[in-house]
Write a protein that holds these residues in place. Sequence first.
Motif, PDB file in Angstrom:
ATOM      1  N   HIS A  64     -38.745  27.986   4.773  1.00 25.50           N
ATOM      2  CA  HIS A  64     -37.801  27.772   3.497  1.00 25.50           C
ATOM      3  C   HIS A  64     -38.540  28.162   2.201  1.00 25.50           C
ATOM      4  O   HIS A  64     -39.477  27.548   1.979  1.00 25.50           O
ATOM      5  CB  HIS A  64     -36.873  26.554   3.479  1.00 25.50           C
ATOM      6  N   ASN A  65     -38.147  29.298   1.333  1.00 31.12           N
ATOM      7  CA  ASN A  65     -38.797  29.557   0.110  1.00 31.12           C
ATOM      8  C   ASN A  65     -40.207  29.502   0.307  1.00 31.12           C
ATOM      9  O   ASN A  65     -41.094  28.932  -0.585  1.00 31.12           O
ATOM     10  CB  ASN A  65     -38.375  28.360  -0.765  1.00 31.12           C
ATOM     11  N   LYS A  72     -42.368  28.468   2.256  1.00 28.37           N
ATOM     12  CA  LYS A  72     -43.264  27.207   2.756  1.00 28.37           C
ATOM     13  C   LYS A  72     -42.513  26.926   4.140  1.00 28.37           C
ATOM     14  O   LYS A  72     -41.411  27.040   4.491  1.00 28.37           O
ATOM     15  CB  LYS A  72     -42.973  26.118   2.060  1.00 28.37           C
ATOM     16  N   HIS A 132     -39.022  19.145  -0.496  1.00 26.62           N
ATOM     17  CA  HIS A 132     -38.966  20.337  -0.600  1.00 26.62           C
ATOM     18  C   HIS A 132     -37.376  20.811  -1.017  1.00 26.62           C
ATOM     19  O   HIS A 132     -36.464  20.314  -0.826  1.00 26.62           O
ATOM     20  CB  HIS A 132     -39.457  21.025   0.671  1.00 26.62           C
ATOM     21  N   GLU A 133     -37.238  22.105  -1.678  1.00 26.08           N
ATOM     22  CA  GLU A 133     -35.935  22.346  -2.023  1.00 26.08           C
ATOM     23  C   GLU A 133     -35.145  22.347  -0.895  1.00 26.08           C
ATOM     24  O   GLU A 133     -35.413  22.857   0.311  1.00 26.08           O
ATOM     25  CB  GLU A 133     -35.885  23.656  -2.406  1.00 26.08           C
TER      26      GLU A 133
END
Length: 230
Positions: A159-160, A162, A8-9
């Motif tokens: 985060h983002n 998610k 994930h980022e």
Amino acid sequence: MNHLQEVHEGVYLVGSPNLTAPEDCCVYLLDLGDLVMIDAGAGKSVFALLENVASLGLGHRPIAAIVATHCHVDHVGGIPLLRERTGCQVIAHERDAMAMEIGDSQKTAAAWYNVIYPPTPVDYKLSEVREVLKFEKGEILCLHTPGHTPGSISIILDHNGKRVLFGQDIHGPFADAFGSDLAAWRKSMEVLLGLKADILCEGHFGVYRPEEEVERYIRNYLHMYGKDKK
Ligand SMILES: [Zn+2]
Ligand SMILES: [Zn+2]
């Protein structure tokens, strides 16, 4: 999982049985401004882990902290050398920290792996049911989820849009030598289900997504170790 993976980022898989050493757990690296490692493998792969982190191209930032999900040697074996090489802070729950600090061969499962875990300082001991750890550009939430060991924790990163759950040894095993507690574990699993995580970063079997798969994974083990099972 034969290659480095951006889960994930800002979340990377940097160690695993396929990536670094067969006895390693999955090792994740979070870029929170500070670089934060979750677990550290069994110990023989420290240089491979450091190489993998360097190859992510995140700049010359040292690892700021390692959060140990629990005290088993396949998760913490790399900590003594990583702490020495990087000066990182070691974080673990207080109920597992003592096993690391005295190098308890049973509780760290070092005896199972036929290795020695040297007494290793834990710089910060988690003691709350829920505890937020703040880093330069982000934070993680540590939840005390006992069962596999008394001081097992699960980690949440939102985060983002998610929710990423680092669940590690959801699957057990359970043993008196570890101080395992199945009733506590069942309660912990219900807590994890309630989090409705989008992504599960597991300690040995890799990454599960989306939310339905995360739930299926946890429920499968709850079924396996149901109330009538010992
Ligand atoms: Zn374990
Ligand atoms: Zn494990």
